[in-house]
Design an enzyme around this catalytic site. Structure first.
Site, short mmCIF file in Angstrom:
data_model
loop_
_atom_site.label_atom_id
_atom_site.label_comp_id
_atom_site.label_asym_id
_atom_site.label_seq_id
_atom_site.Cartn_x
_atom_site.Cartn_y
_atom_site.Cartn_z
N GLU A 1 41.20 91.24 -15.25
CA GLU A 1 41.06 90.52 -13.97
C GLU A 1 41.94 91.15 -12.89
O GLU A 1 41.51 91.31 -11.74
CB GLU A 1 41.42 89.06 -14.19
CG GLU A 1 40.36 88.29 -14.96
CD GLU A 1 40.85 86.96 -15.48
OE1 GLU A 1 40.00 86.14 -15.88
OE2 GLU A 1 42.08 86.73 -15.52
N GLU B 1 52.87 79.37 -37.50
CA GLU B 1 52.44 78.58 -36.35
C GLU B 1 53.13 79.07 -35.07
O GLU B 1 54.17 79.74 -35.11
CB GLU B 1 52.75 77.10 -36.59
CG GLU B 1 52.42 76.14 -35.46
CD GLU B 1 50.93 76.11 -35.09
OE1 GLU B 1 50.46 77.10 -34.50
OE2 GLU B 1 50.26 75.10 -35.38
N HIS C 1 47.55 72.98 -43.61
CA HIS C 1 48.44 72.30 -44.55
C HIS C 1 48.24 70.78 -44.51
O HIS C 1 47.70 70.23 -43.54
CB HIS C 1 49.89 72.63 -44.24
CG HIS C 1 50.31 72.19 -42.85
ND1 HIS C 1 50.65 70.90 -42.54
CD2 HIS C 1 50.40 72.89 -41.69
CE1 HIS C 1 50.97 70.81 -41.27
NE2 HIS C 1 50.81 72.00 -40.72
N ASP D 1 36.42 90.04 -10.87
CA ASP D 1 36.45 89.41 -12.20
C ASP D 1 36.73 90.49 -13.23
O ASP D 1 36.60 91.69 -12.97
CB ASP D 1 35.12 88.73 -12.50
CG ASP D 1 35.23 87.69 -13.61
OD1 ASP D 1 36.37 87.38 -14.03
OD2 ASP D 1 34.19 87.17 -14.05
N ASP E 1 37.73 83.46 -9.98
CA ASP E 1 37.72 82.27 -10.83
C ASP E 1 38.89 82.25 -11.81
O ASP E 1 38.96 81.38 -12.67
CB ASP E 1 36.39 82.14 -11.59
CG ASP E 1 36.12 83.33 -12.50
OD1 ASP E 1 36.87 83.50 -13.48
OD2 ASP E 1 35.17 84.08 -12.23
#
Length: 460
Positions: A50, A339, A263, A9, A75
């Site tokens: 990872e 965005e 917005h 992990d 995982d």
């Protein structure tokens, strides 16, 4: 032939942020732990950490027996699917790590299996120990890890093992405080402590399943915000220093406070279509302009905004302009607030994307590194960009209150990073058009989410 299980992990407190990995080699027949590896690796992403954990586990297995069969259990769906050859590896940081992992042992000796996070606690614990050591300016060592295990088995209270990618300093301190409170309560009452906020106040939160970045707000599941009880902890263990969510130390000074305004509506909003930076650049609809007027009036009543920054897209600049006219301020365009680019999905509904690009959509939902069809921007890339803009603006506006007029994904990402939440949390936040959120950033690096998805100003 011997058979080993490698569990690995990695985590990053910030993504990217201070990162570490952990891995363990287990005898598949006896269940005996044969080797543990952990390391603090500096600033990196969750995925890099990872892969580094996988590499360390495979090398430890090779040192024990280069001819053994190895069953890797992780995982991380991303690493398992990429190393199994089912997903392409596009990210430049991932390719050399995956290639190196493939060379440690002959391919026929290694298989990969995805497991739920709760079944990967050993490696997760080691990764967190490595990051904790790095925070102290040290490296992880096996002796300290064994001592911590002995303390836990003797009944000493400990911080709960992470149930997700590690969070930032605020989240880590909250976990420690929760562990101390629970231990104290169980010693005095013989049972579990009830979690409450100071003064007994309770808060509820809404957990949405809307897709991030797109206007796809579906069902909202009501949930209760788990709070921490501090009663009794001071009498049984040293109290943790208060974090900014509970009250900042007076010498930290005033925070940089970002008021985050999504917005107003465009013609695409009620149709729930992907509307990013890679397609058309729609202006506000009549409804959206009315929403901007109402939020401007609400902000004028509050009277705290000192600066206004906006994404370069038309819908954000128009919203910001309406607010700025009411507040008597100027608008500065900030490119970092733009965005996400949704590539070929721009203008489509979620259902249309599922019909036309099902494999790409499934990969995007499972992997923050995955890009929308046609070379759009991944959420991982968006997060790196937003974090850089955040750091630059926090430094430029220390002690000031700044209105950031931006979009769904940047706002959700700023909130996610402030909370130290995993990337998949983007899919569990509902963010309405013309809604207000707020995050305060303190001089010690901590962040405090003060408001999320407030639409009270839009009500008649």
């Amino acid at each position: 032939m011997r058979e080993f299980i490698v569990e690995a992990d990695g985590g990053s407190r910030g993504n990217p942020g201070p990162a570490g990995y952990g891995s363990v080699v287990i005898d598949a027949t006896t269940g005996e732990t044969l080797a543990e590896r952990a390391e603090f690796i500096g600033v990196a992403t969750n995925n890099v950490a990872e892969y580094r954990g996988l590499l360390a586990g495979l090398r430890a297995a090779r040192e024990l027996d280069p001819s053994a069969r190895v069953r890797v259990r992780m995982d991380s769906k991303l690493v398992v699917e990429q190393m199994s050859g089912r997903w392409k590896i596009k990210h430049p940081d991932m390719k050399p790590l995956a290639a190196e992992a493939a060379r440690v042992l002959p391919p026929g000796q290694v298989t990969y299996e995805w497991i739920p996070r709760e079944q990967n606690k050993h490696a997760d614990r080691l990764a967190n120990e490595a990051m904790d050591a790095g925070k102290r300016g040290e490296q992880w060592n096996e002796g300290a890890s064994r001592a911590a295990l002995d303390a836990r088995s003797a009944g000493a209270p400990s911080v709960p093992e992470s149930s997700g990618p590690p969070g930032d300093a605020v989240a880590g301190a909250a976990k420690a405080r929760e562990a101390l409170s629970r231990a104290a309560a169980e010693r005095t009452t013989g049972g579990a402590a009830e979690a409450s906020l100071p003064g007994g106040a309770e808060r509820t939160v809404a957990e949405a399943v809307a897709k991030p970045g797109a206007n796809t707000g579906d069902d909202v599941r009501a949930g209760r915000a788990v709070a921490l009880s501090t009663a009794g902890a001071a009498t049984s263990a040293p109290a943790a220093a208060p974090t900014v969510g509970w009250g900042a130390a007076p010498d930290l000074g005033a925070p940089a406070t970002f008021v985050l305004l999504r917005h107003g509506e465009t013609p695409l909003t009620p149709q729930k279509r992907f509307s990013g930076s890679g397609g058309t650049d729609p202006s506000l609809s009549d409804v959206g302009r009315g929403q901007a007027e109402r939020v401007a009036a609400a902000l004028a009543r509050r009277g705290t905004v000192q600066h206004i920054l906006a994404s370069p897209l038309a819908r954000t600049r128009e919203t910001a302009g309406i607010v700025a006219a009411r507040l008597g301020l100027e608008v500065t365009v900030e490119d970092g607030l733009i965005e996400t680019d949704f590539g070929a999905w721009e203008g489509l509904t979620f259902g249309e994307v599922r019909e036309r690009h099902p494999d790409d959509l499934n990969a995007w939902l499972a992997d923050p590194e995955a890009e929308p069809t046609g070379g759009g921007e991944s959420f991982a890339a968006t997060a790196v960009r937003i974090a850089a803009a955040r750091d630059r603006l926090v430094a430029a506006y220390a002690g000031r209150t700044v209105l950031l007029v931006t979009h769904v994904t940047p706002i959700k990402t700023l909130v996610r990073l402030a909370l130290g939440a995993p990337p998949e949390s983007l899919f569990r936040m509902e963010l309405s058009a013309a809604s207000l959120s707020a995050v305060a950033y303190y001089a010690d690096g901590n962040a405090s989410v003060r408001l999320f998805n407030d639409t009270s100003h839009l009500r008649p």
